[in-house]
Motif scaffolding. Structure first.
Motif, PDB file in Angstrom:
ATOM      1  N   PHE A   1       0.841  -1.205   0.000  1.00  0.00           N
ATOM      2  CA  PHE A   1       0.000   0.000   0.000  1.00  0.00           C
ATOM      3  C   PHE A   1       0.877   1.257   0.000  1.00  0.00           C
ATOM      4  O   PHE A   1       0.572   2.230  -0.684  1.00  0.00           O
ATOM      5  N   GLU A   2       1.965   1.219   0.737  1.00  0.00           N
ATOM      6  CA  GLU A   2       2.870   2.370   0.842  1.00  0.00           C
ATOM      7  C   GLU A   2       3.574   2.689  -0.474  1.00  0.00           C
ATOM      8  O   GLU A   2       4.035   3.808  -0.655  1.00  0.00           O
ATOM      9  N   THR A   3       3.668   1.714  -1.375  1.00  0.00           N
ATOM     10  CA  THR A   3       4.336   1.972  -2.661  1.00  0.00           C
ATOM     11  C   THR A   3       3.484   2.832  -3.591  1.00  0.00           C
ATOM     12  O   THR A   3       3.997   3.406  -4.534  1.00  0.00           O
ATOM     13  N   PHE A   4       2.178   2.909  -3.324  1.00  0.00           N
ATOM     14  CA  PHE A   4       1.285   3.721  -4.152  1.00  0.00           C
ATOM     15  C   PHE A   4       1.464   5.205  -3.856  1.00  0.00           C
ATOM     16  O   PHE A   4       1.786   5.593  -2.741  1.00  0.00           O
ATOM     17  N   SER A   5       1.208   6.021  -4.860  1.00  0.00           N
ATOM     18  CA  SER A   5       1.249   7.481  -4.685  1.00  0.00           C
ATOM     19  C   SER A   5       0.106   7.872  -3.740  1.00  0.00           C
ATOM     20  O   SER A   5      -0.891   7.137  -3.617  1.00  0.00           O
ATOM     21  N   PRO A   6       0.228   9.021  -3.074  1.00  0.00           N
ATOM     22  CA  PRO A   6      -0.862   9.475  -2.197  1.00  0.00           C
ATOM     23  C   PRO A   6      -2.205   9.542  -2.928  1.00  0.00           C
ATOM     24  O   PRO A   6      -3.241   9.237  -2.343  1.00  0.00           O
TER      25      PRO A   6
END
Length: 193
Positions: free
Chosen positions: A147-152
């Motif tokens: 999830f953290e790899t996705f852009s905001p």
């Protein structure tokens, strides 16, 4: 104009676009390509853009809401949605020629406003918190790191998708649906882009 303007949706305004471009050339605006079309800027800040539509050609002023508009020619293209942008619409070449002096006056006022920093900044969206998704991320480290790899922006899409459901069971169903997507690095709306 050597290449077609992608904002000239009907390709029936070439003469008119060239006429307005020749007026813009009399100012200190610099042409840049943004969003696939020409945008005219000062100090890398958007001032005006052009586009041909089915029944009119438009000059849009990115911060047109701050123009005096004494001639009452500017319109809000999407009332309630568009905050600062205003359009000046023309249905004919003659209308452009007749208003050349006024167009140059509006362009100059837009440039002056931009140099003075008179502009409307986009509003920050309120943060979305999903207790259920956060709990799932807390309990599943692989999911959390994926999830953290996705852009905001893409993280927000997932959060909106989960939180737009009214019932908790629907939220849980949606979380189960998006878990494989997150783990595979697929954004919620990637198939539409």
């Amino acid at each position: 104009m050597s290449e077609k303007n992608p904002w000239n949706k009907t390709n029936q305004w070439e003469e008119e676009l060239n006429l307005v471009i020749s007026m813009i050339a009399k100012t200190e605006l610099v042409e840049m390509t943004k969003w696939g079309g020409s945008v005219y800027t000062i100090d890398n800040k958007n001032v005006v853009g052009l586009g041909g539509f089915k029944s009119y050609l438009a000059i849009w002023f990115f911060n047109g809401v701050f123009l005096k508009d004494e001639a009452q020619v500017l319109v809000n293209a999407q009332e309630g949605v568009t905050k600062a942008l205003r359009q000046w619409r023309f249905q004919s070449k003659e209308g452009i020629i007749k208003n050349e002096k006024l167009i140059l006056q509006y362009l100059q006022e837009a440039i002056t406003n931009e140099k003075a920093g008179i502009s409307k900044k986009p509003e920050k969206k309120e943060a979305i918190i999903s207790d259920l998704l956060n709990l799932e991320l807390k309990n599943n480290t692989a999911l959390a790191s994926a999830f953290e790899t996705f852009s905001p922006y893409k993280q927000r899409e997932f959060l909106e998708y989960v939180e737009s459901a009214k019932q908790e069971k629907t939220k849980l169903t949606r979380i189960e649906k998006i878990k494989p997507m997150i783990l595979q690095g697929i954004g919620l709306n990637d198939k539409y882009r």
